[in-house]
Design a protein around this motif. Structure first.
Motif, mmCIF file in Angstrom:
data_model
loop_
_atom_site.group_PDB
_atom_site.id
_atom_site.type_symbol
_atom_site.label_atom_id
_atom_site.label_comp_id
_atom_site.label_asym_id
_atom_site.label_seq_id
_atom_site.Cartn_x
_atom_site.Cartn_y
_atom_site.Cartn_z
ATOM 1 N N CYS A 267 0.808 -1.132 0.014
ATOM 2 C CA CYS A 267 -0.074 -0.013 -0.036
ATOM 3 C C CYS A 267 0.858 1.269 -0.010
ATOM 4 O O CYS A 267 0.673 2.206 -0.710
ATOM 5 C CB CYS A 267 -0.959 -0.001 1.189
ATOM 6 S SG CYS A 267 -2.236 -1.157 1.010
ATOM 7 N N THR A 270 1.940 1.496 -3.808
ATOM 8 C CA THR A 270 1.120 1.613 -4.672
ATOM 9 C C THR A 270 0.362 3.080 -4.560
ATOM 10 O O THR A 270 -0.121 3.680 -5.388
ATOM 11 C CB THR A 270 -0.030 0.567 -4.898
ATOM 12 O OG1 THR A 270 -0.578 0.485 -3.521
ATOM 13 C CG2 THR A 270 0.580 -0.851 -5.327
ATOM 14 N N ALA A 271 0.267 3.450 -3.359
ATOM 15 C CA ALA A 271 -0.343 4.858 -3.018
ATOM 16 C C ALA A 271 0.569 5.854 -3.685
ATOM 17 O O ALA A 271 0.029 6.806 -4.507
ATOM 18 C CB ALA A 271 -0.489 5.055 -1.731
ATOM 19 N N GLU A 274 0.019 5.881 -7.517
ATOM 20 C CA GLU A 274 -1.069 6.380 -8.003
ATOM 21 C C GLU A 274 -1.011 8.006 -7.824
ATOM 22 O O GLU A 274 -1.502 8.669 -8.696
ATOM 23 C CB GLU A 274 -2.315 6.011 -7.155
ATOM 24 C CG GLU A 274 -2.562 4.216 -7.444
ATOM 25 C CD GLU A 274 -3.033 4.375 -8.893
ATOM 26 O OE1 GLU A 274 -3.428 5.080 -9.571
ATOM 27 O OE2 GLU A 274 -2.715 2.937 -9.457
ATOM 28 N N VAL A 301 -4.027 9.528 0.139
ATOM 29 C CA VAL A 301 -3.602 8.309 0.367
ATOM 30 C C VAL A 301 -4.526 7.185 0.046
ATOM 31 O O VAL A 301 -4.649 6.217 -0.501
ATOM 32 C CB VAL A 301 -2.697 7.756 1.639
ATOM 33 C CG1 VAL A 301 -2.151 6.584 1.857
ATOM 34 C CG2 VAL A 301 -1.424 8.632 1.631
ATOM 35 N N TRP A 302 -5.695 7.211 0.857
ATOM 36 C CA TRP A 302 -6.707 6.323 0.782
ATOM 37 C C TRP A 302 -7.496 6.587 -0.626
ATOM 38 O O TRP A 302 -7.983 5.384 -1.089
ATOM 39 C CB TRP A 302 -7.706 6.415 1.834
ATOM 40 C CG TRP A 302 -6.914 6.086 3.238
ATOM 41 C CD1 TRP A 302 -6.731 6.932 4.284
ATOM 42 C CD2 TRP A 302 -6.421 4.915 3.836
ATOM 43 N NE1 TRP A 302 -6.065 6.374 5.314
ATOM 44 C CE2 TRP A 302 -5.862 5.001 4.900
ATOM 45 C CE3 TRP A 302 -6.308 3.593 3.038
ATOM 46 C CZ2 TRP A 302 -5.046 4.070 5.554
ATOM 47 C CZ3 TRP A 302 -5.666 2.701 3.626
ATOM 48 C CH2 TRP A 302 -5.163 2.740 4.956
ATOM 49 N N ALA A 304 -5.921 7.259 -3.340
ATOM 50 C CA ALA A 304 -5.018 6.739 -4.250
ATOM 51 C C ALA A 304 -5.203 5.201 -4.165
ATOM 52 O O ALA A 304 -5.254 4.307 -5.247
ATOM 53 C CB ALA A 304 -3.549 7.212 -3.845
ATOM 54 N N LEU A 305 -5.370 4.749 -2.891
ATOM 55 C CA LEU A 305 -5.539 3.130 -2.888
ATOM 56 C C LEU A 305 -6.806 2.540 -3.394
ATOM 57 O O LEU A 305 -6.887 1.537 -3.625
ATOM 58 C CB LEU A 305 -5.287 2.717 -1.187
ATOM 59 C CG LEU A 305 -3.715 2.878 -0.864
ATOM 60 C CD1 LEU A 305 -3.912 2.822 0.647
ATOM 61 C CD2 LEU A 305 -2.942 1.985 -1.632
ATOM 62 N N PRO A 390 -0.478 5.756 5.769
ATOM 63 C CA PRO A 390 -0.328 7.129 5.248
ATOM 64 C C PRO A 390 0.862 7.852 5.635
ATOM 65 O O PRO A 390 1.565 8.660 4.941
ATOM 66 C CB PRO A 390 -1.637 7.803 5.867
ATOM 67 C CG PRO A 390 -2.366 7.047 6.097
ATOM 68 C CD PRO A 390 -1.724 5.701 6.447
ATOM 69 N N VAL A 393 4.023 7.064 3.311
ATOM 70 C CA VAL A 393 3.728 8.073 2.295
ATOM 71 C C VAL A 393 4.202 9.319 2.528
ATOM 72 O O VAL A 393 5.011 10.175 1.998
ATOM 73 C CB VAL A 393 2.455 7.871 1.587
ATOM 74 C CG1 VAL A 393 2.310 8.595 0.424
ATOM 75 C CG2 VAL A 393 2.289 6.437 1.214
#
Length: 433
Positions: A267, A270-271, A274, A301-302, A304-305, A390, A393
């Motif tokens: 996560c 990939t976040a 994205e 972040v969420w 993006a996920l 989060p 990231v």
């Protein structure tokens, strides 16, 4: 030719060809395929189970554990863990007892301290990756191998309590179990055997950690230092479920790791990927990363996920006859024994339930974000997860120049596995002369 036309043209008797086409298209054109299914065949029966793609139907499946159980993967998970675990069970006889205990061990109150812990460990990992790159004359480093995976493992060590277990061991063994249980639909015997062996190794390592901890739990003032300490100090009231002995603690702690380590690692990667694909969103996330409103940043972040969830679909076993989506045009009777695939990645883009689903909106209602699951088996570690992912990231975006490479060079390398293994980012600093 669209997918359904090509699929329907294959004789029903040729199940292998139908399944092959389905898997090939899901791998190469997943979002487009799911969009077509939502529009034309939202409850899609195949030789490998029924695919459920609309938000209300996915929620129905995940919210009805007495009908749709985890019997598809539960036995394999318990074989790998060498004992019972809540994610492999349904019902009051075990699942709810252990889930209630887990929420006490992984409470919402941990959010702030776990976020601070993650920030400290993430900064240390970024410093180390930068020093190593500069010393070797590089201007890039591997975000997954040098940052995301080690940070996740160090959080597991300090927060969950996997002390004295090497971070690479935690990551590699948990990944092997994940692969065998959740990403091995054809039950490849080598993948299965590797996962079971990895689970046994984790079990034995944790048994050693527990044995050493019994000599003295807690800090100098007697407070638990981590989740394992909490578990060892907890005494359940009589008659409230199975005894919390060392084996049960072992199964729970290893189960937490299996559900956390690879998920957090992927996560965090990939976040970032994205966000990097959306320059405006990335710029705003960078601005928010330096502010005090972490909730606003976390929304980026969420969201993006939502475009790249760690668990795009989860299987359930229908254990009694049931009518799915009753009273709607897509009403479908399901017979006991049917395998149902609840496609959360599709549900989050259901045009009939989610407003403008293909727009990037970090302020979306959490109801439309199923990244951490839904229902009886949603992420039991959701409170620490909402801090860890989060913040991993955020610490990267606080570093000027540490960003993914552009274009094809910035693609993730899965290295022949179901999980991203390498992701190159820039260091933002010059090599040492």
């Amino acid at each position: 030719m669209d997918f359904l036309a090509e699929y329907d043209a294959i004789p029903q008797t040729d199940a292998a060809l139908r399944v092959g086409l389905l898997r090939q298209r899901m791998k190469t054109e997943g979002p487009a395929l799911l969009r077509e299914l939502r529009a034309r065949r939202p409850v899609f029966a195949t030789p490998v189970g029924v695919f459920v793609t609309r938000m209300p139907d996915v929620v129905e499946v995940l919210s009805t554990p007495d009908v749709f159980t985890v019997g598809v993967y539960g036995p394999t998970l318990e074989e790998a863990l060498h004992g019972p675990f809540m994610l492999a069970r349904d019902g009051a006889d075990f699942h709810w007892h252990d889930r209630a205990h887990a929420q006490l061990m992984l409470p919402a109150e941990d959010f702030a301290p776990v976020r601070r812990l993650t920030a400290r460990l993430a900064d240390h990992a970024l410093d180390r990756a930068d020093r190593a790159a500069r010393a070797e004359g590089r201007t890039t480093f591997d975000y997954i191998q040098e940052y995301a995976a080690p940070v996740a493992a160090r959080v597991a060590s300090e927060y969950l309590g996997f002390t004295d277990v090497p971070e690479e061991t935690l990551h590699t063994l948990s990944q092997r179990v994940q692969w065998a249980v959740f990403v091995n639909p054809d039950r490849n015997p080598e993948v299965h055997a590797s996962g079971v062996a990895a689970g046994k190794e984790l079990h034995d390592l944790v048994a050693g950690v527990i044995h050493r901890r019994r000599a003295g739990t807690g800090t100098a003032d007697g407070t638990p230092r981590d989740v394992l300490d909490r578990m060892l100090r907890t005494v359940l009231p009589p008659g409230t479920g199975p005894e919390l002995d060392e084996e049960r603690i072992n199964h729970q702690l290893v189960g937490y790791l299996i559900g956390y380590q690879q998920n957090a690692t992927q996560c965090a990667a990939t976040a970032l990927k994205e966000l990097a694909a959306r320059p405006d969103a990335l710029a705003e996330a960078e601005r928010l990363a330096g502010g005090d409103d972490t909730a606003a940043f976390d929304g980026y972040v969420w969201e993006a996920l939502r475009f790249h969830p760690f668990v795009p679909s989860t299987p359930r076993l229908c254990v009694r006859d049931h009518v799915l989506a009753a009273g709607t045009p897509r009403e479908t009777p399901l017979a006991a024994g049917t395998v149902v695939h609840a496609h959360m990645a599709s549900a989050m883009f259901d045009e009939t339930a989610v407003d403008d689903p293909y727009a990037f909106r970090p302020d979306r209602t959490p109801v439309h974000n199923l990244v951490l699951g839904h229902g009886a088996h949603d992420c039991v570690g959701k409170y620490p997860a909402r801090a860890i992912v989060p913040e991993m990231v955020r610490r990267v975006l606080l570093r000027p120049g540490v960003r993914p490479l552009p274009g094809p060079e910035g693609a993730m390398d899965y290295a022949g596995t179901p999980y991203p293994q390498h992701y190159t980012v820039t260091t933002g600093t010059a090599p040492l002369s």
